[in-house]
Design an enzyme around this catalytic site. Structure first.
Site, PDB file in Angstrom:
ATOM      1  N   PRO A  97     -15.900  11.899  -3.898  1.00 27.66           N
ATOM      2  CG  PRO A  97     -16.048  12.204  -1.583  1.00 27.66           C
ATOM      3  CD  PRO A  97     -15.956  11.143  -2.635  1.00 27.66           C
ATOM      4  CE  LYS A 146     -12.644  10.278 -10.624  1.00 26.34           C
ATOM      5  NZ  LYS A 146     -12.506   8.942 -11.238  1.00 26.34           N
ATOM      6  CG  ASP A 169     -11.229   4.696 -14.636  1.00 28.24           C
ATOM      7  OD1 ASP A 169     -11.758   4.753 -13.508  1.00 28.24           O
ATOM      8  OD2 ASP A 169     -10.430   3.803 -14.954  1.00 28.24           O
ATOM      9  N   GLY A 189      -5.521  11.205  -3.108  1.00 28.36           N
ATOM     10  CA  GLY A 189      -4.835  10.100  -3.779  1.00 28.36           C
ATOM     11  C   GLY A 189      -3.317  10.239  -3.742  1.00 28.36           C
ATOM     12  CG  ASP A 242      -3.196  15.200  -5.829  1.00 28.47           C
ATOM     13  OD1 ASP A 242      -2.919  14.752  -6.957  1.00 28.47           O
ATOM     14  OD2 ASP A 242      -4.253  15.819  -5.582  1.00 28.47           O
ATOM     15  CE  LYS A 289      -4.880  17.181  -9.013  1.00 27.17           C
ATOM     16  NZ  LYS A 289      -5.606  16.256  -8.129  1.00 27.17           N
ATOM     17  CG  HIS A 296      -4.507  13.537 -14.539  1.00 28.77           C
ATOM     18  ND1 HIS A 296      -4.081  14.422 -13.584  1.00 28.77           N
ATOM     19  CD2 HIS A 296      -5.213  12.588 -13.863  1.00 28.77           C
ATOM     20  CE1 HIS A 296      -4.484  14.025 -12.391  1.00 28.77           C
ATOM     21  NE2 HIS A 296      -5.186  12.913 -12.540  1.00 28.77           N
TER      22      HIS A 296
HETATM   23  P1  IMP Z   1     -10.484   6.456 -10.546  1.00 26.61           P
HETATM   24  O1  IMP Z   1     -10.521   4.980 -10.829  1.00 26.61           O
HETATM   25  O2  IMP Z   1     -10.517   7.294 -11.752  1.00 26.61           O
HETATM   26  O3  IMP Z   1     -11.466   6.879  -9.497  1.00 26.61           O
HETATM   27  O4  IMP Z   1      -9.078   6.817  -9.909  1.00 26.61           O
HETATM   28  C1  IMP Z   1      -8.123   5.872  -9.624  1.00 26.61           C
HETATM   29  C2  IMP Z   1      -7.185   6.321  -8.547  1.00 26.61           C
HETATM   30  O5  IMP Z   1      -6.171   7.102  -9.144  1.00 26.61           O
HETATM   31  C3  IMP Z   1      -7.778   7.197  -7.461  1.00 26.61           C
HETATM   32  O6  IMP Z   1      -8.334   6.469  -6.419  1.00 26.61           O
HETATM   33  C4  IMP Z   1      -6.543   7.908  -6.969  1.00 26.61           C
HETATM   34  O7  IMP Z   1      -5.845   7.097  -6.092  1.00 26.61           O
HETATM   35  C5  IMP Z   1      -5.739   8.065  -8.249  1.00 26.61           C
HETATM   36  N1  IMP Z   1      -5.952   9.383  -8.841  1.00 26.61           N
HETATM   37  C6  IMP Z   1      -6.757   9.696  -9.880  1.00 26.61           C
HETATM   38  N2  IMP Z   1      -6.682  11.018 -10.141  1.00 26.61           N
HETATM   39  C7  IMP Z   1      -5.836  11.527  -9.219  1.00 26.61           C
HETATM   40  C8  IMP Z   1      -5.361  12.843  -8.961  1.00 26.61           C
HETATM   41  O8  IMP Z   1      -5.738  13.836  -9.605  1.00 26.61           O
HETATM   42  N3  IMP Z   1      -4.497  12.955  -7.953  1.00 26.61           N
HETATM   43  C9  IMP Z   1      -4.057  11.906  -7.197  1.00 26.61           C
HETATM   44  N4  IMP Z   1      -4.476  10.668  -7.381  1.00 26.61           N
HETATM   45  C10 IMP Z   1      -5.361  10.478  -8.396  1.00 26.61           C
END
Ligand code: IMP
Length: 208
Positions: free
Chosen positions: A16, A18, A76, A158, A160, A181, A186
């Site tokens: 949620p 993301k 991702d 995450g 952050d 942010k 990214h």
């Molecule tokens: P995903 O596989 O793209 O869902 O993301 C992998 C993991 O990277 C997430 O569970 C977060 O722990 C970390 N992550 C991805 N994007 C962010 C962000 O913008 N801030 C902080 N952690 C992030």
């Protein structure tokens, strides 16, 4: 490409935090041009079996496109830490264990980096759209920064609280507003590129 207007795009993320970020960034870029739809809750988890961000983003977008019959947008992302040879990278979500607990991920990261002078790191996102036609678009966004010695700030999700992006006066992502942010992140960079590609791929709005 000939498509109905407004084009409908399902946000493939089941996370949620993301999904909300994707919605905010894409709404600012494509409001009135693309209708963003939440991923239906009935769709089960999609296993991310890829070994790269690109593979996993495509697995998610293609699966949601297949399940819904609509175009799908997936991202991702991963955190790449220089002193850890790019880890946790594509395995960022479950770095601290299979529960995908953010506080365990943070604790492990800080432990692995304890005593390290080199704190350089970057977030990388691969964002893709899979169209019903089988066509696909792909964009990459990165933000360079460093890993703080201890978590700071309450916003975001995450990693952050420990990621200090270059150009933010030493603040972590968790100390920035949502729009600050998005301007640096990214995900913001990848999605703005993807939005440009979408505008070009879908063409000008036709007269009603
Ligand atoms: P995903 O596989 O793209 O869902 O993301 C992998 C993991 O990277 C997430 O569970 C977060 O722990 C970390 N992550 C991805 N994007 C962010 C962000 O913008 N801030 C902080 N952690 C992030």
């Amino acid at each position: 490409m000939t498509v109905a207007f407004p084009h409908r795009l399902v946000i493939a993320s089941a996370n949620p935090h993301k999904a909300e970020e994707i919605r905010e960034i894409m709404r600012a870029e494509l409001d009135g041009f693309v209708e963003l739809i939440d991923r239906p809750e009935s769709i089960p988890d999609i296993e991310e079996t890829g070994t790269t961000l690109e593979e996993n983003a495509l697995i998610k977008a293609r699966a949601i496109c297949r399940e819904t019959g609509l175009s799908a947008l997936a991202d991702d992302s991963g955190l790449e830490v220089d002193v850890l040879d790019g880890a946790p990278g594509v395995y960022s979500a479950r770095y601290g264990g299979p529960s995908q607990d953010a506080s365990l991920n943070l604790a492990k990261l800080l432990l692995e980096m304890s005593g390290s002078q080199n704190r350089r790191a970057r977030f990388r996102t691969v964002a893709v759209v899979s169209f019903e036609s089988g066509a696909e678009l792909l964009a990459v966004g990165t933000v360079e920064g460093s890993i703080a010695l201890a978590p700071k700030g309450a916003a975001g999700f995450g990693y952050d609280p420990v990621f200090v992006p270059d150009g933010a006066d030493g603040k972590t992502f968790a100390e920035l507003s949502r729009s600050e942010k998005h301007a640096l992140s990214h995900r913001g960079r990848a999605l703005r590129d993807l939005a440009d590609q979408l505008r070009r791929a879908l063409g000008p709005r036709e007269a009603d």
